[in-house]
Design a protein around this motif. Structure first.
Motif, PDB file in Angstrom:
ATOM      1  N   SER A   1       0.847  -1.180   0.000  1.00 10.06           N
ATOM      2  CA  SER A   1       0.000   0.000   0.000  1.00 10.06           C
ATOM      3  C   SER A   1       0.885   1.233   0.000  1.00 10.06           C
ATOM      4  CB  SER A   1      -0.901   0.011   1.247  1.00 10.06           C
ATOM      5  OG  SER A   1      -0.102  -0.008   2.412  1.00 10.06           O
ATOM      6  N   PRO A   2       0.308   2.403  -0.320  1.00  6.29           N
ATOM      7  CA  PRO A   2       1.104   3.617  -0.297  1.00  6.29           C
ATOM      8  C   PRO A   2       1.693   3.851   1.089  1.00  6.29           C
ATOM      9  CG  PRO A   2      -1.012   3.985  -1.364  1.00  6.29           C
ATOM     10  CD  PRO A   2      -1.072   2.628  -0.741  1.00  6.29           C
ATOM     11  N   PRO A   3       2.889   4.451   1.163  1.00  9.27           N
ATOM     12  CA  PRO A   3       3.538   4.650   2.443  1.00  9.27           C
ATOM     13  C   PRO A   3       2.756   5.557   3.386  1.00  9.27           C
ATOM     14  CG  PRO A   3       4.702   5.813   0.666  1.00  9.27           C
ATOM     15  CD  PRO A   3       3.692   4.928   0.031  1.00  9.27           C
ATOM     16  N   GLN A   4       1.919   6.419   2.856  1.00 10.25           N
ATOM     17  CA  GLN A   4       1.103   7.271   3.705  1.00 10.25           C
ATOM     18  C   GLN A   4      -0.192   7.588   2.950  1.00 10.25           C
ATOM     19  OE1 GLN A   4       3.348  10.836   4.400  1.00 10.25           O
ATOM     20  NE2 GLN A   4       3.510  11.354   2.242  1.00 10.25           N
ATOM     21  N   PRO A   5      -1.279   7.863   3.678  1.00 13.38           N
ATOM     22  CA  PRO A   5      -2.536   8.180   2.997  1.00 13.38           C
ATOM     23  C   PRO A   5      -2.352   9.384   2.082  1.00 13.38           C
ATOM     24  CG  PRO A   5      -2.872   7.841   5.358  1.00 13.38           C
ATOM     25  CD  PRO A   5      -1.397   7.886   5.141  1.00 13.38           C
ATOM     26  N   LEU A   6      -2.941   9.305   0.900  1.00 13.54           N
ATOM     27  CA  LEU A   6      -2.835  10.398  -0.062  1.00 13.54           C
ATOM     28  C   LEU A   6      -4.107  11.234  -0.040  1.00 13.54           C
ATOM     29  CD1 LEU A   6      -1.136   8.347  -2.898  1.00 13.54           C
ATOM     30  CD2 LEU A   6      -0.094  10.191  -1.582  1.00 13.54           C
ATOM     31  N   PRO A   7      -4.001  12.548  -0.228  1.00 18.91           N
ATOM     32  CA  PRO A   7      -5.162  13.441  -0.082  1.00 18.91           C
ATOM     33  C   PRO A   7      -6.352  13.065  -0.948  1.00 18.91           C
ATOM     34  CG  PRO A   7      -3.149  14.710  -0.194  1.00 18.91           C
ATOM     35  CD  PRO A   7      -2.755  13.292  -0.480  1.00 18.91           C
ATOM     36  N   ILE A   8      -6.104  12.521  -2.144  1.00 16.93           N
ATOM     37  CA  ILE A   8      -7.220  12.217  -3.034  1.00 16.93           C
ATOM     38  C   ILE A   8      -8.143  11.155  -2.433  1.00 16.93           C
ATOM     39  CG2 ILE A   8      -6.103  10.380  -4.387  1.00 16.93           C
ATOM     40  CD1 ILE A   8      -7.366  11.759  -6.884  1.00 16.93           C
TER      41      ILE A   8
ATOM     42  N   GLY B   1      -1.885  12.397  -5.394  1.00  9.96           N
ATOM     43  CA  GLY B   1      -2.070  10.980  -5.690  1.00  9.96           C
ATOM     44  C   GLY B   1      -2.998  10.700  -6.847  1.00  9.96           C
ATOM     45  N   LYS B   2      -3.284  11.726  -7.676  1.00  8.26           N
ATOM     46  CA  LYS B   2      -4.263  11.560  -8.749  1.00  8.26           C
ATOM     47  C   LYS B   2      -3.835  10.514  -9.775  1.00  8.26           C
ATOM     48  CE  LYS B   2      -2.370  15.447 -11.337  1.00  8.26           C
ATOM     49  NZ  LYS B   2      -1.174  15.502 -10.470  1.00  8.26           N
ATOM     50  N   SER B   3      -2.553  10.451 -10.107  1.00  7.20           N
ATOM     51  CA  SER B   3      -2.108   9.539 -11.172  1.00  7.20           C
ATOM     52  C   SER B   3      -2.245   8.071 -10.768  1.00  7.20           C
ATOM     53  CB  SER B   3      -0.658   9.836 -11.559  1.00  7.20           C
ATOM     54  OG  SER B   3      -0.539  11.132 -12.105  1.00  7.20           O
ATOM     55  N   THR B   4      -2.020   7.769  -9.483  1.00 12.27           N
ATOM     56  CA  THR B   4      -2.065   6.367  -9.042  1.00 12.27           C
ATOM     57  C   THR B   4      -3.402   5.975  -8.418  1.00 12.27           C
ATOM     58  OG1 THR B   4      -1.119   6.954  -6.899  1.00 12.27           O
ATOM     59  CG2 THR B   4       0.425   6.290  -8.638  1.00 12.27           C
ATOM     60  N   GLN B   5      -4.087   6.913  -7.782  1.00 10.59           N
ATOM     61  CA  GLN B   5      -5.261   6.547  -6.983  1.00 10.59           C
ATOM     62  C   GLN B   5      -6.588   6.697  -7.707  1.00 10.59           C
ATOM     63  OE1 GLN B   5      -4.554   5.115  -3.962  1.00 10.59           O
ATOM     64  NE2 GLN B   5      -2.470   5.430  -4.741  1.00 10.59           N
ATOM     65  N   LEU B   6      -6.680   7.623  -8.647  1.00 15.34           N
ATOM     66  CA  LEU B   6      -7.963   7.879  -9.293  1.00 15.34           C
ATOM     67  C   LEU B   6      -8.491   6.632 -10.005  1.00 15.34           C
ATOM     68  CD1 LEU B   6     -10.008  10.089  -9.669  1.00 15.34           C
ATOM     69  CD2 LEU B   6      -8.744  10.883 -11.678  1.00 15.34           C
ATOM     70  N   SER B   7      -7.618   5.941 -10.718  1.00 17.07           N
ATOM     71  CA  SER B   7      -8.055   4.722 -11.416  1.00 17.07           C
ATOM     72  C   SER B   7      -8.482   3.648 -10.421  1.00 17.07           C
ATOM     73  CB  SER B   7      -6.919   4.195 -12.304  1.00 17.07           C
ATOM     74  OG  SER B   7      -5.761   3.903 -11.523  1.00 17.07           O
ATOM     75  N   GLN B   8      -7.788   3.569  -9.280  1.00 18.31           N
ATOM     76  CA  GLN B   8      -8.142   2.561  -8.280  1.00 18.31           C
ATOM     77  C   GLN B   8      -9.483   2.872  -7.623  1.00 18.31           C
ATOM     78  OE1 GLN B   8      -4.860   1.040  -5.742  1.00 18.31           O
ATOM     79  NE2 GLN B   8      -3.573   2.556  -6.757  1.00 18.31           N
ATOM     80  N   ILE B   9      -9.756   4.145  -7.387  1.00 16.19           N
ATOM     81  CA  ILE B   9     -11.034   4.542  -6.793  1.00 16.19           C
ATOM     82  C   ILE B   9     -12.191   4.105  -7.695  1.00 16.19           C
ATOM     83  CG2 ILE B   9     -12.492   6.542  -6.232  1.00 16.19           C
ATOM     84  CD1 ILE B   9      -9.903   7.968  -5.286  1.00 16.19           C
ATOM     85  N   LEU B  10     -12.055   4.370  -8.990  1.00 13.27           N
ATOM     86  CA  LEU B  10     -13.120   4.017  -9.932  1.00 13.27           C
ATOM     87  C   LEU B  10     -13.198   2.505 -10.126  1.00 13.27           C
ATOM     88  CD1 LEU B  10     -12.644   6.878 -12.555  1.00 13.27           C
ATOM     89  CD2 LEU B  10     -14.276   6.751 -10.676  1.00 13.27           C
ATOM     90  N   HIS B  11     -12.058   1.829 -10.043  1.00 13.03           N
ATOM     91  CA  HIS B  11     -12.032   0.367 -10.140  1.00 13.03           C
ATOM     92  C   HIS B  11     -12.799  -0.261  -8.971  1.00 13.03           C
ATOM     93  CE1 HIS B  11     -10.672  -3.711 -10.571  1.00 13.03           C
ATOM     94  NE2 HIS B  11      -9.874  -3.657  -9.516  1.00 13.03           N
TER      95      HIS B  11
ATOM     96  N   THR C   1      -0.348  -5.999 -21.406  1.00 13.06           N
ATOM     97  CA  THR C   1      -1.728  -6.122 -20.959  1.00 13.06           C
ATOM     98  C   THR C   1      -2.221  -7.526 -21.291  1.00 13.06           C
ATOM     99  OG1 THR C   1      -2.631  -5.304 -23.055  1.00 13.06           O
ATOM    100  CG2 THR C   1      -2.213  -3.673 -21.334  1.00 13.06           C
ATOM    101  N   SER C   2      -3.373  -7.878 -20.765  1.00 19.31           N
ATOM    102  CA  SER C   2      -3.973  -9.184 -21.062  1.00 19.31           C
ATOM    103  C   SER C   2      -5.482  -8.997 -21.136  1.00 19.31           C
ATOM    104  CB  SER C   2      -3.625 -10.189 -19.962  1.00 19.31           C
ATOM    105  OG  SER C   2      -4.280  -9.838 -18.743  1.00 19.31           O
ATOM    106  N   GLU C   3      -6.193 -10.088 -21.389  1.00 25.10           N
ATOM    107  CA  GLU C   3      -7.652 -10.028 -21.426  1.00 25.10           C
ATOM    108  C   GLU C   3      -8.242  -9.669 -20.070  1.00 25.10           C
ATOM    109  OE1 GLU C   3      -9.055 -13.732 -22.867  1.00 25.10           O
ATOM    110  OE2 GLU C   3      -8.345 -13.421 -24.936  1.00 25.10           O
ATOM    111  N   ARG C   4      -7.456  -9.863 -18.999  1.00 29.23           N
ATOM    112  CA  ARG C   4      -7.936  -9.559 -17.643  1.00 29.23           C
ATOM    113  C   ARG C   4      -7.635  -8.121 -17.225  1.00 29.23           C
ATOM    114  NH1 ARG C   4      -5.441 -14.272 -17.671  1.00 29.23           N
ATOM    115  NH2 ARG C   4      -3.528 -13.391 -16.809  1.00 29.23           N
ATOM    116  N   THR C   5      -6.903  -7.391 -18.039  1.00 25.10           N
ATOM    117  CA  THR C   5      -6.499  -6.039 -17.647  1.00 25.10           C
ATOM    118  C   THR C   5      -7.715  -5.125 -17.528  1.00 25.10           C
ATOM    119  OG1 THR C   5      -4.331  -6.258 -18.709  1.00 25.10           O
ATOM    120  CG2 THR C   5      -5.125  -4.024 -18.283  1.00 25.10           C
ATOM    121  N   CYS C   6      -7.874  -4.540 -16.355  1.00 24.25           N
ATOM    122  CA  CYS C   6      -8.991  -3.617 -16.138  1.00 24.25           C
ATOM    123  C   CYS C   6      -8.525  -2.184 -15.854  1.00 24.25           C
ATOM    124  CB  CYS C   6      -9.902  -4.119 -15.015  1.00 24.25           C
ATOM    125  SG  CYS C   6      -9.055  -4.581 -13.517  1.00 24.25           S
ATOM    126  N   ILE C   7      -7.237  -1.990 -15.548  1.00 23.49           N
ATOM    127  CA  ILE C   7      -6.659  -0.649 -15.445  1.00 23.49           C
ATOM    128  C   ILE C   7      -5.469  -0.620 -16.396  1.00 23.49           C
ATOM    129  CG2 ILE C   7      -5.545   1.063 -13.985  1.00 23.49           C
ATOM    130  CD1 ILE C   7      -7.036  -0.056 -11.597  1.00 23.49           C
TER     131      ILE C   7
END
Length: 424
Positions: free
Chosen positions: A3-10, A36-46, A95-101
């Motif tokens: 996990s990220p070393p510290q909570p990110l504001p996003i 943290g927009k570049s790493t976290q935004l996609s995870q939030i929506l995922h 990437t593969s057929e399972r890639t979602c991000i």
């Protein structure tokens, strides 16, 4: 699970972001450096299930950023790179057929749109670091505006940046909402030179050695203009450090960072420094945005960048060393304040920053040949596309567009009928 070393504001604004995305087809997210927009935004929506409807695409202006951010997200999710999280850059597709991000360069997404103009495999498209205003990103902005009319029910588009003019983009997309996410910047003390150095490599070298000898622990990020400058700086810096009196300062590791580096060498930059060792990362402007090198406390900014310029009279490009903009200078300084208070050494006077630097970088579309862009747009399998009326955030001149259409017609790559042009 890593996990990220510290909570990110996003992460604190996740509910607000999801609500905005649910209610709107297009959302602009202005996330300050460190949010943290570049790493976290996609995870939030995922996590909210958007990836069940189709993959989440995140574009980056540079290959290095696409690869490194994808690697970081895969690590945080605890999955192998290339499985649920992957990347696609020129000549390499993990990437593969399972890639979602999926992280990819803006150029790769443009090429995908040639075979699939509606980009049906994606449920969300995130255009990251849009403030860099690359030619590809500007074309994508226009394509997204067109695409959401056809896919308003099953496509979400997010435009993200640290410094973008959110109101301008909002107006471009008919008043879409703009979310502002704070960053985690620690204070950065800025030091200016009294005058422009005659040789910015030598001045950067002297500043780096002064930091190494006099300052406490903390990595140093040195901005250079290109690979040649980086190679010279790395060589000179290693030699200077080897000639320092043994025991007078901590150990040092000097690492280059630019887009032409092999992936295995790029990875070294993101590994933690050995104990009692200071790292010097000598980089191009690839380190201004997206890439976060943990441990950087000191930044040396030469004030220049290598930029591709087009000369209409000769019809040729050149790579010129030009002054950065104030936005770029602020982004560079922000790299020093990610984990603790930092220092930025600007190798130019404050009067240069205030009076000579442009406020923002000139969009690439206004300093480039439009030949490739015109041919690309004409190649799209889109009904009723009119290049002369194509919706650009900052439109190029109509004579420039007309001239390129005419030149392609002359070599029979496009057809002309009643004043309009089409692919032959």
């Amino acid at each position: 699970m890593p996990s990220p070393p510290q909570p990110l504001p996003i992460s604190e604004h996740a509910d607000e972001i999801v609500a905005a995305v649910e209610a709107n087809t297009v959302v602009v997210v202005i996330g300050e450096t460190g949010s943290g927009k570049s790493t976290q935004l996609s995870q939030i929506l995922h996590r909210c299930g958007y990836s069940r409807r189709g993959a989440i695409a995140v574009t980056q202006p540079r290959r290095v950023a696409a690869v490194s951010v994808a690697r970081r997200v895969a690590q945080e999710l605890g999955v192998p790179l290339g499985d649920e999280v992957g990347y696609a850059i020129r000549f390499e597709d993990r990437t593969s057929e399972r890639t979602c991000i999926k992280y990819l360069t803006d150029g790769v997404l443009l090429r995908e749109s040639l075979s699939d103009p509606e980009l049906k495999q994606y449920s969300v498209i995130i255009l990251d670091e849009a403030h860099e205003r690359s030619l590809n990103t500007d074309i994508l902005l226009g394509l997204m505006k067109r695409l959401i009319k056809d896919r308003a029910s099953d496509l979400k588009v997010l435009i993200t940046s640290a410094t973008l003019d959110g109101l301008k983009v909002s107006n471009f997309f008919s008043g879409c909402p703009v979310l502002n996410i704070p960053g985690t910047l620690f204070p950065v003390e800025k030091f200016y030179s009294t005058e422009r150095p005659t040789n910015y490599i030598e001045s950067s070298l002297k500043t780096a050695i002064d930091i190494h000898v006099k300052e406490p622990s903390g990595d140093v990020l040195i901005f250079m203009t290109g690979m040649d400058d980086i190679d010279k700086m790395v060589s000179k810096l290693k030699e200077k450090i080897q000639n320092l009196e043994e025991g007078s300062c901590m150990d040092a590791l000097v690492l280059p960072l630019h887009g032409s580096l092999p992936p295995e060498q790029q990875v070294r930059v993101f590994a933690p420094a050995p104990p009692n060792c200071r790292r010097f990362i000598v980089a191009t402007n690839v380190a201004e945005t997206s890439l976060t090198v943990d441990g950087v406390v000191f930044v040396i900014d030469c004030g220049y960048v290598k930029q591709r310029q087009y000369n209409p009279s000769s019809g040729m490009y050149s790579l010129d060393v030009v002054q950065i903009s104030r936005v770029q200078a602020d982004q560079r300084a922000g790299r020093a304040g990610r984990t603790r208070p930092g220092k930025c050494y600007r190798l130019y006077p404050i009067s240069t920053y205030q009076k000579e630097f442009l406020e923002a970088t000139v969009p690439e579309i206004q300093r480039s040949s439009l030949a490739g862009s015109v041919l690309y747009l004409k190649s799209l399998d889109l009904p009723d596309i009119n290049i002369l009326k194509f919706d650009f955030l900052d439109p190029p001149s109509r004579p420039a567009l007309n001239g390129k259409l005419e030149s392609w017609w002359q070599v029979r790559l496009v057809s002309r009928d009643h004043g309009s042009y089409g692919i032959t």
